[in-house]
Design a protein around this motif. Structure first.
Motif, short mmCIF file in Angstrom:
data_model
loop_
_atom_site.label_atom_id
_atom_site.label_comp_id
_atom_site.label_asym_id
_atom_site.label_seq_id
_atom_site.Cartn_x
_atom_site.Cartn_y
_atom_site.Cartn_z
N ARG A 56 0.81 -1.21 0.00
CA ARG A 56 0.00 0.00 0.00
C ARG A 56 0.84 1.27 0.00
O ARG A 56 0.37 2.32 -0.42
CB ARG A 56 -0.93 0.00 1.22
CG ARG A 56 -2.13 -0.92 1.06
CD ARG A 56 -2.99 -0.91 2.31
NE ARG A 56 -4.20 -1.71 2.13
CZ ARG A 56 -4.99 -2.07 3.13
NH1 ARG A 56 -4.71 -1.71 4.38
NH2 ARG A 56 -6.08 -2.78 2.90
N ARG A 57 2.07 1.18 0.47
CA ARG A 57 2.89 2.38 0.52
C ARG A 57 3.32 2.86 -0.88
O ARG A 57 3.75 4.00 -1.03
CB ARG A 57 4.13 2.14 1.38
CG ARG A 57 5.07 1.07 0.87
CD ARG A 57 6.32 0.97 1.75
NE ARG A 57 7.18 -0.12 1.36
CZ ARG A 57 7.12 -1.35 1.83
NH1 ARG A 57 6.20 -1.65 2.76
NH2 ARG A 57 7.96 -2.29 1.43
N GLN A 58 3.24 1.98 -1.88
CA GLN A 58 3.57 2.42 -3.23
C GLN A 58 2.33 3.03 -3.87
O GLN A 58 1.20 2.71 -3.52
CB GLN A 58 4.11 1.27 -4.08
CG GLN A 58 3.08 0.27 -4.57
CD GLN A 58 3.69 -0.86 -5.37
OE1 GLN A 58 4.11 -1.87 -4.83
NE2 GLN A 58 3.73 -0.67 -6.69
N ASP A 59 2.55 3.94 -4.81
CA ASP A 59 1.44 4.63 -5.45
C ASP A 59 0.55 3.65 -6.21
O ASP A 59 1.03 2.88 -7.04
CB ASP A 59 1.96 5.70 -6.41
CG ASP A 59 2.59 6.87 -5.68
OD1 ASP A 59 2.30 7.03 -4.47
OD2 ASP A 59 3.37 7.61 -6.30
N ASP A 60 -0.76 3.70 -5.91
CA ASP A 60 -1.76 2.92 -6.66
C ASP A 60 -1.32 1.48 -6.83
O ASP A 60 -1.18 0.96 -7.94
CB ASP A 60 -2.02 3.57 -8.01
CG ASP A 60 -3.39 3.21 -8.57
OD1 ASP A 60 -4.08 2.37 -7.96
OD2 ASP A 60 -3.77 3.77 -9.62
N HIS A 61 -1.11 0.80 -5.70
CA HIS A 61 -0.54 -0.55 -5.74
C HIS A 61 -1.46 -1.55 -6.43
O HIS A 61 -0.99 -2.50 -7.04
CB HIS A 61 -0.21 -1.03 -4.33
CG HIS A 61 -1.42 -1.24 -3.45
ND1 HIS A 61 -2.24 -0.22 -3.03
CD2 HIS A 61 -1.97 -2.38 -2.95
CE1 HIS A 61 -3.21 -0.70 -2.28
NE2 HIS A 61 -3.08 -2.02 -2.22
N VAL A 62 -2.79 -1.34 -6.35
CA VAL A 62 -3.71 -2.28 -7.01
C VAL A 62 -3.59 -2.17 -8.52
O VAL A 62 -3.56 -3.18 -9.23
CB VAL A 62 -5.15 -2.07 -6.53
CG1 VAL A 62 -6.10 -2.99 -7.29
CG2 VAL A 62 -5.27 -2.32 -5.03
N THR A 63 -3.53 -0.94 -9.04
CA THR A 63 -3.33 -0.76 -10.48
C THR A 63 -2.02 -1.40 -10.92
O THR A 63 -1.96 -2.06 -11.97
CB THR A 63 -3.35 0.73 -10.85
OG1 THR A 63 -4.67 1.25 -10.63
CG2 THR A 63 -2.97 0.93 -12.32
N ALA A 64 -0.95 -1.20 -10.14
CA ALA A 64 0.35 -1.80 -10.49
C ALA A 64 0.24 -3.32 -10.55
O ALA A 64 0.82 -3.97 -11.44
CB ALA A 64 1.41 -1.38 -9.47
N PHE A 65 -0.50 -3.91 -9.63
CA PHE A 65 -0.71 -5.36 -9.65
C PHE A 65 -1.47 -5.80 -10.90
O PHE A 65 -1.08 -6.76 -11.57
CB PHE A 65 -1.48 -5.77 -8.38
CG PHE A 65 -2.11 -7.13 -8.47
CD1 PHE A 65 -1.33 -8.27 -8.59
CD2 PHE A 65 -3.49 -7.26 -8.43
CE1 PHE A 65 -1.92 -9.53 -8.67
CE2 PHE A 65 -4.09 -8.51 -8.51
CZ PHE A 65 -3.30 -9.65 -8.63
N ILE A 66 -2.53 -5.07 -11.24
CA ILE A 66 -3.32 -5.43 -12.42
C ILE A 66 -2.47 -5.31 -13.68
O ILE A 66 -2.53 -6.16 -14.57
CB ILE A 66 -4.59 -4.55 -12.51
CG1 ILE A 66 -5.51 -4.79 -11.31
CG2 ILE A 66 -5.34 -4.84 -13.81
CD1 ILE A 66 -6.60 -3.76 -11.16
#
Length: 362
Positions: free
Chosen positions: A339-349
């Motif tokens: 979560r500390r990285q920017d927009d971690h869910v988008t990065a995962f997708i």
């Protein structure tokens, strides 16, 4: 031409009428391409080729809503009207009549209803004799809300239960269908895709949804708080509502492509031209009351055929009510996206899209 008789579209082009009495349209007409003002039907082109699905074309370009493409040139043909506000009671009655006509005009044969238990889907359930389906994780708000609302309406309900495996399987399918990898779009599309698959597996070819009601009738908190909410530029509630309506083409493209990929044809009667026209004429106080109650005109319009416990209930957005946003966040963190990285869910997708060789954009 998909969605409307070509003669109706020709007349609309001749007169400039953006709401000629259809449920949306897009396609080829007289050698050119045309798309309705709200973009209710997706349309893409690549040179002289065109398709409703971007995956059919090597290098698709979206035809913007309300535009015509002829001889290689793009021209805006339709813009939403901006009528003067009517008196509240007259506006509510006009909305009620438009909603009744639009929903009652749907032939329920072969249809199922996406039912979340909120106002919009309950209007559909109260007036259409079609089976109700809801989707979510077992402990989700949407499943509980749908069950209680179905009981109030004395209707049976089919629950499509999400789990981690189903979510992971659907994720690349949604990215492939929509070309989108941003977290919000994917969180919204995932439950729609899973629901569409389940409905199609049960033999239904069309899914009736309540899309558009929040945008048309002032369902967002940022509209209610205008002009003090930084998420809107408008200085008035009506202006902020118009900003939300202008987001519909992008939202509807995502939803329609997702549902097509899941195997069903979407039906959205609350976005019929007649409902849109009635909604646009509402005064600010019929959208949001001085007590902050949102979608007020639609709630009053629905009272003759819905119990007040449904009419005045609030409901969470699908990505939160189904718990898809929560579970996708957990999945991303388990895969090392913190979560500390920017927009971690988008990065995962985006990582999933890259692994699968899928086209995608945020």
């Amino acid at each position: 031409m998909t969605g409307a008789d070509p003669e109706i579209v020709r007349r609309a082009l001749d007169t400039g009428d953006p709401l000629p009495g259809t449920n949306g349209f897009a396609g080829e007409l007289d050698g050119g391409l045309v798309r309705d003002v709200l973009g209710r039907v997706p349309l893409f082109f690549d040179g002289q080729e065109w398709s409703h699905r971007p995956t059919d074309l090597p290098d698709p370009t979206r035809l913007p809503a309300g535009h015509v493409r002829a001889d290689g040139e793009l021209t805006r043909q339709f813009s939403l009207p901006d009528p003067a506000p009517v008196e509240t009671n007259a506006g509510v009655e006009a909305v009620r009549e438009a909603v009744r006509t639009a929903v009652d005009g749907v032939d329920p044969a072969g249809h199922a209803i996406a039912f979340s238990g909120g106002l919009d889907s309950a209007i559909l359930a109260a007036r259409l004799d079609a089976p109700l389906y809801t989707v979510g994780f077992p402990d989700s708000h949407d499943i509980e809300a749908a069950r209680t609302a179905a009981a109030l309406l004395d209707r049976d309900l089919t629950v499509v239960t999400l789990d981690r495996e189903r979510l992971e399987r659907a994720l690349p399918e949604v990215v492939a269908a929509t070309g989108r990898t941003n977290a919000m779009d994917v969180q919204i599309a995932l439950p729609l895709y899973v629901l569409a698959e389940a409905v199609r597996a049960d033999g239904y070819e069309r899914l009736v949804l309540g899309q558009g009601a929040d945008e048309l009738f002032g369902g967002y908190a940022k509209v209610a708080r205008a002009p003090d909410d930084p998420r809107v530029e408008a200085e008035t509630v009506r202006g902020a509502r118009r900003e939300m309506i202008e987001t519909l083409p992008a939202q509807l493209e995502r939803d329609v492509l997702t549902l097509w990929s899941g195997g069903v044809e979407p039906v959205v009667p609350l976005l019929s031209d007649a409902v849109v026209r009635a909604a646009l004429a509402l005064p600010a106080e019929a959208l949001v009351t001085d007590r902050g109650e949102r979608k007020w005109a639609l709630r009053l319009a629905a009272r003759p055929f819905l119990p007040d416990r449904i009419v005045f209930r609030e409901k969470k957005a699908v990505q939160y009510g189904s718990l898809v946003a929560r579970e996708l966040d957990r999945l991303a963190r388990e895969r090392g996206f913190k979560r500390r990285q920017d927009d971690h869910v988008t990065a995962f997708i985006e990582s999933i899209a890259t692994e699968d060789g899928l086209p995608g954009s945020t």
